[in-house]
Design a protein around this motif. Structure first.
Motif, PDB file in Angstrom:
ATOM      1  N   LEU A  50       0.825  -1.207   0.000  1.00 31.92           N
ATOM      2  CA  LEU A  50       0.000   0.000   0.000  1.00 31.92           C
ATOM      3  C   LEU A  50       0.861   1.259   0.000  1.00 31.92           C
ATOM      4  O   LEU A  50       0.506   2.269  -0.604  1.00 31.92           O
ATOM      5  CB  LEU A  50      -0.915   0.019   1.230  1.00 31.92           C
ATOM      6  N   ILE A  51       1.990   1.187   0.682  1.00 37.29           N
ATOM      7  CA  ILE A  51       2.846   2.364   0.844  1.00 37.29           C
ATOM      8  C   ILE A  51       3.555   2.734  -0.466  1.00 37.29           C
ATOM      9  O   ILE A  51       3.538   3.891  -0.894  1.00 37.29           O
ATOM     10  CB  ILE A  51       3.904   2.119   1.945  1.00 37.29           C
ATOM     11  N   ILE A  52       4.176   1.750  -1.103  1.00 38.98           N
ATOM     12  CA  ILE A  52       5.093   2.041  -2.211  1.00 38.98           C
ATOM     13  C   ILE A  52       4.415   2.682  -3.424  1.00 38.98           C
ATOM     14  O   ILE A  52       4.898   3.703  -3.924  1.00 38.98           O
ATOM     15  CB  ILE A  52       5.879   0.771  -2.602  1.00 38.98           C
ATOM     16  N   PRO A  53       3.280   2.152  -3.937  1.00 35.59           N
ATOM     17  CA  PRO A  53       2.660   2.814  -5.096  1.00 35.59           C
ATOM     18  C   PRO A  53       2.241   4.251  -4.798  1.00 35.59           C
ATOM     19  O   PRO A  53       2.358   5.137  -5.641  1.00 35.59           O
ATOM     20  CB  PRO A  53       1.435   1.936  -5.399  1.00 35.59           C
ATOM     21  N   ARG A  54       1.757   4.490  -3.582  1.00 35.62           N
ATOM     22  CA  ARG A  54       1.335   5.836  -3.191  1.00 35.62           C
ATOM     23  C   ARG A  54       2.526   6.774  -3.118  1.00 35.62           C
ATOM     24  O   ARG A  54       2.465   7.931  -3.542  1.00 35.62           O
ATOM     25  CB  ARG A  54       0.629   5.757  -1.835  1.00 35.62           C
ATOM     26  N   ALA A  55       3.646   6.253  -2.614  1.00 34.01           N
ATOM     27  CA  ALA A  55       4.864   7.059  -2.534  1.00 34.01           C
ATOM     28  C   ALA A  55       5.377   7.403  -3.932  1.00 34.01           C
ATOM     29  O   ALA A  55       5.805   8.535  -4.187  1.00 34.01           O
ATOM     30  CB  ALA A  55       5.937   6.313  -1.747  1.00 34.01           C
ATOM     31  N   ILE A  56       5.323   6.425  -4.849  1.00 40.61           N
ATOM     32  CA  ILE A  56       5.780   6.664  -6.220  1.00 40.61           C
ATOM     33  C   ILE A  56       4.899   7.707  -6.900  1.00 40.61           C
ATOM     34  O   ILE A  56       5.391   8.606  -7.596  1.00 40.61           O
ATOM     35  CB  ILE A  56       5.794   5.347  -7.021  1.00 40.61           C
ATOM     36  N   HIS A  57       3.575   7.613  -6.684  1.00 38.05           N
ATOM     37  CA  HIS A  57       2.648   8.584  -7.284  1.00 38.05           C
ATOM     38  C   HIS A  57       2.930   9.994  -6.757  1.00 38.05           C
ATOM     39  O   HIS A  57       2.984  10.959  -7.535  1.00 38.05           O
ATOM     40  CB  HIS A  57       1.207   8.187  -6.965  1.00 38.05           C
ATOM     41  N   LEU A  58       3.137  10.108  -5.459  1.00 40.50           N
ATOM     42  CA  LEU A  58       3.422  11.407  -4.856  1.00 40.50           C
ATOM     43  C   LEU A  58       4.764  11.949  -5.342  1.00 40.50           C
ATOM     44  O   LEU A  58       4.912  13.149  -5.617  1.00 40.50           O
ATOM     45  CB  LEU A  58       3.419  11.287  -3.330  1.00 40.50           C
ATOM     46  N   LEU A  59       5.747  11.051  -5.489  1.00 36.73           N
ATOM     47  CA  LEU A  59       7.058  11.449  -5.974  1.00 36.73           C
ATOM     48  C   LEU A  59       6.969  11.981  -7.405  1.00 36.73           C
ATOM     49  O   LEU A  59       7.556  13.024  -7.738  1.00 36.73           O
ATOM     50  CB  LEU A  59       8.013  10.247  -5.920  1.00 36.73           C
ATOM     51  N   ARG A  60       6.205  11.289  -8.252  1.00 34.33           N
ATOM     52  CA  ARG A  60       6.037  11.743  -9.635  1.00 34.33           C
ATOM     53  C   ARG A  60       5.341  13.104  -9.686  1.00 34.33           C
ATOM     54  O   ARG A  60       5.729  13.980 -10.466  1.00 34.33           O
ATOM     55  CB  ARG A  60       5.212  10.724 -10.424  1.00 34.33           C
ATOM     56  N   GLU A  61       4.332  13.278  -8.838  1.00 39.17           N
ATOM     57  CA  GLU A  61       3.589  14.539  -8.828  1.00 39.17           C
ATOM     58  C   GLU A  61       4.490  15.713  -8.444  1.00 39.17           C
ATOM     59  O   GLU A  61       4.437  16.781  -9.063  1.00 39.17           O
ATOM     60  CB  GLU A  61       2.411  14.426  -7.861  1.00 39.17           C
ATOM     61  N   THR A  62       5.319  15.511  -7.429  1.00 38.88           N
ATOM     62  CA  THR A  62       6.206  16.597  -6.994  1.00 38.88           C
ATOM     63  C   THR A  62       7.303  16.859  -8.020  1.00 38.88           C
ATOM     64  O   THR A  62       7.651  18.019  -8.285  1.00 38.88           O
ATOM     65  CB  THR A  62       6.851  16.269  -5.633  1.00 38.88           C
ATOM     66  N   LEU A  63       7.842  15.803  -8.627  1.00 34.36           N
ATOM     67  CA  LEU A  63       8.885  15.986  -9.636  1.00 34.36           C
ATOM     68  C   LEU A  63       8.341  16.695 -10.876  1.00 34.36           C
ATOM     69  O   LEU A  63       9.051  17.484 -11.507  1.00 34.36           O
ATOM     70  CB  LEU A  63       9.501  14.635 -10.020  1.00 34.36           C
ATOM     71  N   HIS A  64       7.093  16.434 -11.230  1.00 36.63           N
ATOM     72  CA  HIS A  64       6.478  17.123 -12.362  1.00 36.63           C
ATOM     73  C   HIS A  64       6.449  18.634 -12.121  1.00 36.63           C
ATOM     74  O   HIS A  64       6.682  19.425 -13.040  1.00 36.63           O
ATOM     75  CB  HIS A  64       5.058  16.599 -12.599  1.00 36.63           C
ATOM     76  N   ILE A  65       6.162  19.023 -10.879  1.00 37.81           N
ATOM     77  CA  ILE A  65       6.134  20.450 -10.559  1.00 37.81           C
ATOM     78  C   ILE A  65       7.542  21.031 -10.570  1.00 37.81           C
ATOM     79  O   ILE A  65       7.793  22.087 -11.159  1.00 37.81           O
ATOM     80  CB  ILE A  65       5.464  20.687  -9.192  1.00 37.81           C
ATOM     81  N   LEU A  66       8.493  20.332  -9.945  1.00 39.81           N
ATOM     82  CA  LEU A  66       9.859  20.838  -9.876  1.00 39.81           C
ATOM     83  C   LEU A  66      10.516  20.887 -11.254  1.00 39.81           C
ATOM     84  O   LEU A  66      11.362  21.751 -11.512  1.00 39.81           O
ATOM     85  CB  LEU A  66      10.690  19.975  -8.921  1.00 39.81           C
ATOM     86  N   MET A  67      10.118  19.970 -12.150  1.00 38.87           N
ATOM     87  CA  MET A  67      10.645  19.973 -13.514  1.00 38.87           C
ATOM     88  C   MET A  67       9.861  20.912 -14.429  1.00 38.87           C
ATOM     89  O   MET A  67      10.137  21.001 -15.620  1.00 38.87           O
ATOM     90  CB  MET A  67      10.613  18.550 -14.081  1.00 38.87           C
ATOM     91  N   GLU A  68       8.841  21.573 -13.855  1.00 40.00           N
ATOM     92  CA  GLU A  68       8.034  22.559 -14.570  1.00 40.00           C
ATOM     93  C   GLU A  68       7.309  21.969 -15.778  1.00 40.00           C
ATOM     94  O   GLU A  68       7.275  22.560 -16.860  1.00 40.00           O
ATOM     95  CB  GLU A  68       8.885  23.780 -14.960  1.00 40.00           C
ATOM     96  N   TYR A  69       6.700  20.784 -15.567  1.00 38.31           N
ATOM     97  CA  TYR A  69       5.829  20.222 -16.582  1.00 38.31           C
ATOM     98  C   TYR A  69       4.572  21.084 -16.687  1.00 38.31           C
ATOM     99  O   TYR A  69       4.227  21.821 -15.761  1.00 38.31           O
ATOM    100  CB  TYR A  69       5.419  18.798 -16.214  1.00 38.31           C
ATOM    101  N   THR A  70       3.874  20.959 -17.808  1.00 36.18           N
ATOM    102  CA  THR A  70       2.603  21.661 -17.966  1.00 36.18           C
ATOM    103  C   THR A  70       1.629  21.185 -16.891  1.00 36.18           C
ATOM    104  O   THR A  70       1.503  19.978 -16.665  1.00 36.18           O
ATOM    105  CB  THR A  70       2.003  21.377 -19.366  1.00 36.18           C
ATOM    106  N   PRO A  71       0.950  22.091 -16.187  1.00 35.25           N
ATOM    107  CA  PRO A  71       0.023  21.687 -15.129  1.00 35.25           C
ATOM    108  C   PRO A  71      -1.042  20.708 -15.631  1.00 35.25           C
ATOM    109  O   PRO A  71      -1.512  20.819 -16.772  1.00 35.25           O
ATOM    110  CB  PRO A  71      -0.625  23.017 -14.710  1.00 35.25           C
ATOM    111  N   GLU A  72      -1.397  19.778 -14.790  1.00 33.15           N
ATOM    112  CA  GLU A  72      -2.418  18.784 -15.117  1.00 33.15           C
ATOM    113  C   GLU A  72      -3.726  19.484 -15.471  1.00 33.15           C
ATOM    114  O   GLU A  72      -4.187  20.363 -14.758  1.00 33.15           O
ATOM    115  CB  GLU A  72      -2.643  17.854 -13.914  1.00 33.15           C
ATOM    116  N   GLY A  73      -4.305  19.081 -16.594  1.00 34.33           N
ATOM    117  CA  GLY A  73      -5.599  19.629 -16.991  1.00 34.33           C
ATOM    118  C   GLY A  73      -5.515  20.839 -17.900  1.00 34.33           C
ATOM    119  O   GLY A  73      -6.538  21.300 -18.410  1.00 34.33           O
TER     120      GLY A  73
END
Length: 317
Positions: free
Chosen positions: A206-229
């Motif tokens: 339960l922990i690991i997939p949630r951690a990976i999802h949160l990690l991807r979300e934060t990295l997307h912001i730090l890498m300045e990806y286009t905002p979701e939506g």
């Protein structure tokens, strides 16, 4: 070439947004304070439980609680820092602190999950005897407190990444407490000691997939990806449809923090717009479009005449 400096679409909109953000921060702080108090209480109780039972399921859940407690504490600090006013050195204030906090939480969760998997596999081969009655008691304590924390955070999880991360952590803690109780019941009724490491591995799953999802979300912001939506091609088409706009280039979008997307663009207007006074009206229309139709309140639009665009094209060859 005509430029426009970054600003909110309208001063009144900016004031309303700042007021709403301040109110939201107050709610976040209250929820996070209560959730942190509950989580820390559970963690202390479970540390005692691990010492008494030696359960891997309870140890895994306690490690998870330790990560969550530290994460909630950091989220609480971030919620206070995010309220600091912008300055000449920090033009966005401390708004991105929540992203860094979420990144730290995700890293800790991954480490806890990896430890639980390694330890769980070892105990499947050589299971330890676990007192199931005590395990049920500590699992029940954790379940009650975690359910309470879930209700505290439910109403605010859409307000920021901080609260969303905290809510997901506490929700997983709740499921972890259920796993501890189920393991205790299985050991009591069947004597199958491997139920404890199996429960620990399930909690890690339960922990690991949630951690990976949160990690991807934060990295997307730090890498300045286009905002979701946000569909930049749709935004480009809508700006091009504004009367007198002839071209849109250097269109960029990024996210500063939760619910704070930004857009910058170079917009070319027909020559006569700069002579007949239409340019300010076109600029206002573009800001209104981005504000009301796409929900982007912080924009930087640079207006150009065709000669300026040609000059830029030559420079970028």
């Amino acid at each position: 070439m005509h430029t426009h400096t970054p600003r909110s679409t309208h001063d009144t909109t900016t004031d309303d947004n700042d007021s709403a953000f301040t109110t939201s921060l107050r709610r976040q702080r209250r929820r996070l304070t209560l959730a942190f108090a509950m989580t820390t209480t559970i963690m202390i109780a479970q540390i005692v439980g691990v010492a008494l039972t030696g359960s891997l399921a309870l140890l895994t859940d306690t490690l998870h609680m330790l990560v969550d407690s530290s994460g909630l504490f950091m989220a609480l600090i971030a919620a206070h820092l995010m309220g600091s006013r912008p300055s000449a050195r920090r033009t966005w204030g401390m708004r991105r602190m929540e992203v860094l906090t979420a990144l730290f939480q995700a890293s800790l969760l991954l480490a806890a999950g990896a430890y639980a998997i390694i330890e769980g596999i070892g105990r499947l081969v050589s299971p330890l005897s676990v007192p199931s009655n005590e395990l049920v008691v500590f699992g029940a304590i954790g379940l009650v407190c975690n359910v309470t924390s879930v209700f505290i955070l439910t109403g605010g999880r859409a307000e920021s990444m901080n609260l969303r991360a905290a809510f997901l952590e506490v929700l997983a803690d709740t499921l972890g407490s259920v796993g501890v109780i189920v393991a205790a019941i299985v050991i009591t009724t069947t004597g199958w000691e491997q139920a404890d490491p199996v429960a620990g591995l399930c909690i890690a799953a339960l922990i690991i997939p949630r951690a990976i999802h949160l990690l991807r979300e934060t990295l997307h912001i730090l890498m300045e990806y286009t905002p979701e939506g946000l569909d930049l091609e749709e935004i480009r088409r809508r700006i091009l449809a504004v009367p007198h706009v002839t071209a849109v280039h250097d269109l960029h979008a990024s996210t500063i923090a939760s619910d704070l997307p930004t857009i910058s663009a170079h917009v070319t207007l027909a020559d006569q717009c700069f002579r007949d006074g239409h340019a300010p009206m076109v600029l206002a229309r573009i800001h209104e479009l981005l504000d009301h139709d796409f929900g982007v309140h912080h924009t930087t639009i640079q207006l150009e005449d065709p000669s300026a665009q040609r000059s830029e094209s030559e420079l970028h060859r």
